[in-house]
Design a protein around this motif. Structure first.
Motif, short mmCIF file in Angstrom:
data_model
loop_
_atom_site.label_atom_id
_atom_site.label_comp_id
_atom_site.label_asym_id
_atom_site.label_seq_id
_atom_site.Cartn_x
_atom_site.Cartn_y
_atom_site.Cartn_z
N VAL A 1 49.43 5.07 43.90
CA VAL A 1 48.84 4.35 44.40
C VAL A 1 49.85 3.83 45.76
N GLU A 2 49.17 3.77 46.63
CA GLU A 2 49.95 3.75 47.95
C GLU A 2 51.10 2.30 48.00
N LYS A 3 51.66 2.56 48.54
CA LYS A 3 52.80 1.02 49.38
C LYS A 3 51.90 -0.01 49.03
N GLY A 4 51.63 -1.07 49.02
CA GLY A 4 51.45 -2.94 49.01
C GLY A 4 49.61 -2.00 47.94
N PRO B 1 62.72 -6.20 42.19
CA PRO B 1 61.76 -4.88 42.42
C PRO B 1 61.09 -4.21 43.88
N SER B 2 60.95 -3.44 44.42
CA SER B 2 60.08 -2.73 44.75
C SER B 2 58.24 -2.18 44.52
N ILE B 3 58.62 -2.82 43.04
CA ILE B 3 57.11 -1.69 42.15
C ILE B 3 57.09 -2.95 40.69
N LEU B 4 55.91 -3.70 40.59
CA LEU B 4 55.99 -4.65 39.67
C LEU B 4 54.68 -4.05 38.48
N LEU B 5 54.99 -3.57 37.26
CA LEU B 5 54.21 -2.76 36.47
C LEU B 5 53.56 -4.18 35.37
N CYS B 6 52.79 -4.20 35.12
CA CYS B 6 51.27 -5.47 34.06
C CYS B 6 51.02 -4.89 33.13
N ASP B 7 51.84 -5.41 32.40
CA ASP B 7 50.48 -4.30 31.08
C ASP B 7 49.89 -5.46 30.37
N GLU B 8 48.86 -5.12 30.07
CA GLU B 8 47.42 -7.17 30.17
C GLU B 8 48.43 -7.88 30.23
N ALA B 9 48.42 -8.06 31.25
CA ALA B 9 50.22 -9.99 30.96
C ALA B 9 48.96 -11.03 30.82
N LEU C 1 68.77 7.16 36.12
CA LEU C 1 68.04 6.71 36.08
C LEU C 1 68.17 5.21 35.59
N ARG C 2 68.91 5.00 35.40
CA ARG C 2 68.87 3.38 34.86
C ARG C 2 69.02 2.58 35.65
N GLU C 3 70.14 2.86 36.73
CA GLU C 3 70.07 2.32 37.86
C GLU C 3 68.82 2.49 38.80
N ALA C 4 68.01 3.16 38.65
CA ALA C 4 66.85 3.54 39.26
C ALA C 4 65.97 2.79 39.20
N LYS C 5 65.78 2.22 37.64
CA LYS C 5 64.58 1.69 37.16
C LYS C 5 64.77 0.39 36.93
N ARG C 6 65.82 -0.44 38.17
CA ARG C 6 65.97 -0.96 38.50
C ARG C 6 65.12 -1.90 39.58
N ASN C 7 64.31 -0.92 40.31
CA ASN C 7 63.37 -1.23 41.46
C ASN C 7 62.15 -0.96 40.92
N ILE C 8 62.28 -1.57 39.39
CA ILE C 8 60.77 -0.85 38.68
C ILE C 8 61.10 -2.37 38.09
N GLY C 9 59.82 -3.34 37.99
CA GLY C 9 59.67 -4.71 36.88
C GLY C 9 58.90 -4.51 35.85
N MET C 10 58.90 -5.47 34.96
CA MET C 10 57.86 -5.08 33.89
C MET C 10 57.68 -6.38 33.54
N ILE C 11 56.11 -6.48 33.56
CA ILE C 11 55.62 -8.00 32.80
C ILE C 11 54.68 -7.41 31.43
N PHE C 12 54.81 -8.37 30.31
CA PHE C 12 53.83 -7.80 29.27
C PHE C 12 53.36 -9.32 28.96
N GLN C 13 52.01 -8.64 27.73
CA GLN C 13 50.94 -8.81 27.86
C GLN C 13 51.37 -10.56 26.63
N HIS C 14 52.25 -10.56 26.22
CA HIS C 14 53.40 -11.56 25.20
C HIS C 14 55.06 -11.71 25.21
#
Length: 359
Positions: free
Chosen positions: A28-31, A159-167, A77-90
């Motif tokens: 997955v490329e930047k942007g 964050p610089s990354i956003l994860l969307c799980d069936e958002a 890892l706990r600190e590194a994961k702050r760079n990753i946001g996540m949103i969920f289906q529910h």
């Protein structure tokens, strides 16, 4: 930005073994707004959870900006994961907390100053259109508003990354559209790379620039959204594409094929983009001694590029019909003849990406 290298994940239950992921290689490329699509059980949710190590791969590597997250010590890892946001289906909101407090939670956990938290929460609530809901509780919000809170909370730590799980799976079509438009703004204005997991091809069509297709824990196809829509290689991918762009020949059209084959033939003209602006179908009808009727058309847009097909009936002498079709093919357009049973075979010697505009 995000790289999966030979990632596998095995779940063991008693004496049973489930291969949820099998040697996945994706970059997955930047942007990017990168979509991963598959039916239930394809492994896509397991895949996205390996990015922030909610699921640790059984083998292989997950690299974020060149760093192998599978080997980072737990404290770092706990600190590194702050760079990753996540949103969920529910949504996963705290019902006992206000909208403001839900968005502020990751900043509080990061021990940010109270004044900085207030500034950031105010800014991000304005961005997602919920400034007037700061003091409300989740049970006072609509589904779309709850998901906006989820997005705001994920964005709060910048964050610089956003994860969307069936958002968008729990939302109606209109609300889904508004959430996808918000995600586009997130990508464009905050320059955040987005990885979306979905089972809806319409989501891929509306928001993604690249896509990977998964089945039974394996990656079966990947590429630009335009290429996947235009030239799906597997049955599963074709089925997903057909859920958005109908390309099967209607039964009413098949019934017409029983006409005299010497004077009438049915063709499907597929087009992927437009360059010349020439109305090829109407121009063909004027140039040759044939009559062309458009029986069916399905046209959509992918990233601003026209994409679709026309089913045409070409009436005339056998030689004139052949010359007319050859002329259309010479415009770099893919043409398929439709048989009496609805099957299709390509008339072109090779597949083209061409320039047809129906007139």
């Amino acid at each position: 930005m995000i790289e999966f290298r030979n990632v596998s994940k095995v779940f063991k239950t008693g004496d049973k073994q489930i291969d949820a992921l099998k040697d996945i290689d994706i970059t997955v490329e930047k942007g990017d707004i990168f979509g991963v699509i598959g039916f239930s059980g394809a492994g896509k949710s397991t895949l996205i959870r390996t990015v922030n190590l909610l699921e640790k791969p059984s083998s292989g590597e997950v690299l974020i900006e060149g760093k192998n997250y599978t080997t980072i010590p737990e404290k770092k890892l706990r600190e590194a994961k702050r760079n990753i946001g996540m949103i969920f289906q529910h949504f996963n909101l705290l019902n006992s907390k206000t909208v403001y407090d839900n968005v502020a939670m990751p900043l509080i956990l990061a021990k940010m100053k109270k004044s900085d938290i207030h500034t950031r929460v105010k800014e991000i609530l304005q961005f997602v259109g919920l400034s007037d809901k700061a003091d409300n509780y989740p049970n006072e919000l609509s589904g779309g508003q709850k998901q906006r809170v989820g997005i705001a909370r994920a964005l709060a730590p910048n964050p610089s990354i956003l994860l969307c799980d069936e958002a968008t799976s729990a939302l109606d079509p209109q609300t889904t559209k508004s959430i996808l438009e918000l995600l586009k703004r997130v990508n464009q204005e905050y320059k955040i790379t987005i990885l979306i997991i979905t089972h809806e091809m319409e989501v891929i069509k509306q928001v993604c620039n690249r896509v990977a297709v998964m089945e039974d824990g394996q990656l079966i196809e990947s590429g630009s959204v335009f290429d996947i829509f235009a030239h799906p290689r597997t049955v599963t991918t074709r089925n997903f594409v057909r859920s958005v762009v109908r390309d099967e020949v209607p039964e009413s059209v098949i019934n017409l094929i029983n006409l005299d084959r010497e004077s009438s033939r049915i063709y499907k003209v597929e087009f992927f983009g437009t360059d010349s602006g020439q109305p090829v179908v109407s121009k063909t009808a004027k140039r040759f001694n044939v009559e062309i009727n458009v029986l069916f058309g399905n046209i959509t847009e992918l990233q601003g590029i026209p994409f679709g097909n026309l089913i045409i009936q070409v009436i005339g002498a056998h030689r004139e019909v052949e010359d007319a079709i050859q002329y259309i093919i010479e415009q770099n357009v893919e043409v398929k003849e439709v048989e009496a049973d609805g099957s299709q075979h390509r008339v072109n010697d090779q597949s083209f990406v061409g320039n047809i505009v129906h007139g």
